[in-house]
Design a protein around this motif. Sequence first.
Motif, PDB file in Angstrom:
ATOM      1  N   GLU B 183       6.595   3.908  -6.609  1.00  0.00           N
ATOM      2  CA  GLU B 183       6.548   4.125  -5.167  1.00  0.00           C
ATOM      3  C   GLU B 183       5.353   3.395  -4.564  1.00  0.00           C
ATOM      4  O   GLU B 183       5.445   2.742  -3.531  1.00  0.00           O
ATOM      5  N   LEU B 184       4.219   3.533  -5.251  1.00  0.00           N
ATOM      6  CA  LEU B 184       2.982   2.909  -4.768  1.00  0.00           C
ATOM      7  C   LEU B 184       3.136   1.393  -4.686  1.00  0.00           C
ATOM      8  O   LEU B 184       2.802   0.777  -3.672  1.00  0.00           O
ATOM      9  N   VAL B 185       3.688   0.808  -5.740  1.00  0.00           N
ATOM     10  CA  VAL B 185       3.850  -0.649  -5.750  1.00  0.00           C
ATOM     11  C   VAL B 185       4.806  -1.097  -4.653  1.00  0.00           C
ATOM     12  O   VAL B 185       4.548  -2.048  -3.922  1.00  0.00           O
ATOM     13  N   ARG B 186       5.912  -0.353  -4.491  1.00  0.00           N
ATOM     14  CA  ARG B 186       6.875  -0.707  -3.441  1.00  0.00           C
ATOM     15  C   ARG B 186       6.225  -0.636  -2.068  1.00  0.00           C
ATOM     16  O   ARG B 186       6.421  -1.489  -1.225  1.00  0.00           O
ATOM     17  N   SER B 187       5.420   0.401  -1.860  1.00  0.00           N
ATOM     18  CA  SER B 187       4.822   0.547  -0.535  1.00  0.00           C
ATOM     19  C   SER B 187       3.815  -0.565  -0.265  1.00  0.00           C
ATOM     20  O   SER B 187       3.668  -1.027   0.868  1.00  0.00           O
ATOM     21  N   LEU B 188       3.147  -1.025  -1.308  1.00  0.00           N
ATOM     22  CA  LEU B 188       2.212  -2.152  -1.128  1.00  0.00           C
ATOM     23  C   LEU B 188       2.968  -3.388  -0.676  1.00  0.00           C
ATOM     24  O   LEU B 188       2.544  -4.106   0.218  1.00  0.00           O
ATOM     25  N   ALA B 189       4.111  -3.609  -1.318  1.00  0.00           N
ATOM     26  CA  ALA B 189       4.881  -4.797  -0.984  1.00  0.00           C
ATOM     27  C   ALA B 189       5.496  -4.657   0.405  1.00  0.00           C
ATOM     28  O   ALA B 189       5.500  -5.601   1.185  1.00  0.00           O
ATOM     29  N   GLU B 190       5.992  -3.448   0.723  1.00  0.00           N
ATOM     30  CA  GLU B 190       6.713  -3.294   1.974  1.00  0.00           C
ATOM     31  C   GLU B 190       5.792  -3.120   3.172  1.00  0.00           C
ATOM     32  O   GLU B 190       5.983  -3.746   4.204  1.00  0.00           O
ATOM     33  N   GLU B 191       4.760  -2.258   3.023  1.00  0.00           N
ATOM     34  CA  GLU B 191       3.923  -1.978   4.186  1.00  0.00           C
ATOM     35  C   GLU B 191       2.814  -3.003   4.380  1.00  0.00           C
ATOM     36  O   GLU B 191       2.359  -3.246   5.482  1.00  0.00           O
ATOM     37  N   HIS B 192       2.344  -3.561   3.289  1.00  0.00           N
ATOM     38  CA  HIS B 192       1.197  -4.465   3.421  1.00  0.00           C
ATOM     39  C   HIS B 192       1.565  -5.905   3.100  1.00  0.00           C
ATOM     40  O   HIS B 192       0.699  -6.753   3.004  1.00  0.00           O
ATOM     41  N   SER B 193       2.846  -6.149   2.901  1.00  0.00           N
ATOM     42  CA  SER B 193       3.377  -7.457   2.512  1.00  0.00           C
ATOM     43  C   SER B 193       2.483  -8.197   1.520  1.00  0.00           C
ATOM     44  O   SER B 193       2.191  -9.372   1.666  1.00  0.00           O
ATOM     45  N   THR B 194       2.036  -7.426   0.495  1.00  0.00           N
ATOM     46  CA  THR B 194       1.281  -8.022  -0.596  1.00  0.00           C
ATOM     47  C   THR B 194       2.261  -8.722  -1.539  1.00  0.00           C
ATOM     48  O   THR B 194       3.297  -8.154  -1.865  1.00  0.00           O
ATOM     49  N   THR B 195       1.942  -9.924  -1.948  1.00  0.00           N
ATOM     50  CA  THR B 195       2.742 -10.593  -2.965  1.00  0.00           C
ATOM     51  C   THR B 195       2.298 -10.037  -4.316  1.00  0.00           C
ATOM     52  O   THR B 195       1.103  -9.929  -4.563  1.00  0.00           O
ATOM     53  N   ILE B 196       3.243  -9.659  -5.151  1.00  0.00           N
ATOM     54  CA  ILE B 196       2.872  -9.007  -6.412  1.00  0.00           C
ATOM     55  C   ILE B 196       3.518  -9.726  -7.590  1.00  0.00           C
ATOM     56  O   ILE B 196       4.710 -10.024  -7.572  1.00  0.00           O
TER      57      ILE B 196
END
Lengths: 283, 308
Positions: B183-196
Amino acid sequence: MNPTLTALRAGWQRGLIELRQTFTNGQDIFGQLFWPVVMLVVLFFLRDSTVEGVSLGVGVLALPGALGMNLGITGIIGMSQLLSVEREDGTLLRAKAIPNGMLGYLVGKIVMVTGTLVAGVLILLVPGSFLLDGLTTDSPTTWLALLGVVVLGAMATLPAGAVIGSLITSPRSLGLIMLPIMGLVAISGVFYPIAAMAGWVQWLAQVFPIYWLGLGMRAALLPDSAVAVELGQSWRHWETVAVLGAWAVVGLVLAPIVLRRMARRESGSSVAARRDKAMQRVG
Amino acid sequence: MTTNGKVVLDVEGLRMRYGTTDVLHDVTFQARHGEVLCLLGPNGAGKTTTIEIVEGFRMRSAGRVSLLGTDPAHGDEAWRARLGVVLQSWRDHGKWRVRELLDHLGRFYAPYSTDTITRPWDPDELVEAVGLTEHRDKKVRMLSGGQRRRLDVAIGIVGRPEMLFLDEPTAGFDPAARHEFHELVRSLAEEHSTTILLTTHDLDEAEKLADRIIVLAGGRIIADGTADELARSIAGEDEVRWVRGGERFSQTTAESTKFVRELFRRYDEEIEDLEVRRTSLEDTYLELVRRVESGHGEAPVELGEVTR
């Protein structure tokens, strides 16, 4: 905001936080206090025996030497131990992953080890000055000279410790360093006047900082009459500054080179490989 | 995925050689802004080597790498401030307290704030974002494995990175901790548009998290595409099972829908217990790795959006 300045400030903060951690943690406090207390007890019982030609007791004569020895050992071993342990547990790599993190890390270590050095001097000196007669602690110049020896001592030993810490591959190799340093202590006139040793031993001892740290401490803390047991019956202030200064200069030139080389080689897999090796040895 | 299509990471013809052994051969891939990219592969496939080269922790033997417009081999501190790194094993800072450590490490990032990104992440908000609020004043060495890993991620993202690396982030997690972590990783990608970019050998994890999966085996990229694309294009055969007249049947087919239609047309109500089993990512993956290991996987499988 200047990134370098930010890192220096963060490093200072890191040093203070780690000092606080050291002095609020039972195991670390025990480590800090154990040897000074043992030494104080020994010196206290030796307070009435005297050395030929000097009116002071052995206890008070040996205390400054012990201070110098502590300074040297904490500077070299403390620094190299921290570096090798923190290389193994990934602290250094963490610093490398952060902008200017290495600079902050190093400043932090310097603050932390220097703080430990100062605490080490005070832990031994303050009770010692009550238990033993003859130290010149009531004179302001004593404290000034003491400060000078501590600063010079830190500059001479910390970079050397950093170099050793970068070169050895694991904290378990530190024993190899401890041994020669103990040998050095034995010949450096800490507990036994260096003037009584063979000529070549005297020369050897005078190449390394421990003898000069002891001499500097004696020059700062003992009355002038005590100079009688020293080589050439002189405190040799200039020679002290010259030898310790030379160690500082060489160390400060070498340490950044060696540290940079070591840091460049750090990666996640090297940390993992060292951890696996450590586990194998334990298991 | 909130991507603007911009290529953030561009790796081309990457090679790595130790002595006389090549551990990476001609590795080429890209990551776009906001994308979650997963490097999947068996142990020793070269995942960690690849990620360490891209992070700038390891020098490459040959090839071209560009991350956020900079060659990692020459990345400066300002470049470093835009990255977040979570490595496999941390045991550091055991005596530090959780919030104290995040606050301290965050300070290094403050000079690198931009008009759009305020660095660092506020330590209290960050502690909450990774679910460590009740442990904020605990010493790091008192944390459980899962909590420790969440702290590692928190440290990785304290500078609000534009690119985040996660090397086997959930190794040793229990299912609940793993779920929370995803969930945490998804939210980073979705809310903060971090490339992972994350590595794993957990297929399930790759399928859940990744927008795109790159399979690495024997130092080569053997597949590159979404989980669906991977599953369809490689093994491509679904398994259909049914019972008719008390007897069990099973058939593998590339066109399961058509096959089932035909089945009903012929037997209609006689068909019972119909089951269509799609090729799982696991089947695909095992098939791919098997091909490479038996020496037939030289040519990489091109899937979906062709890189370059």
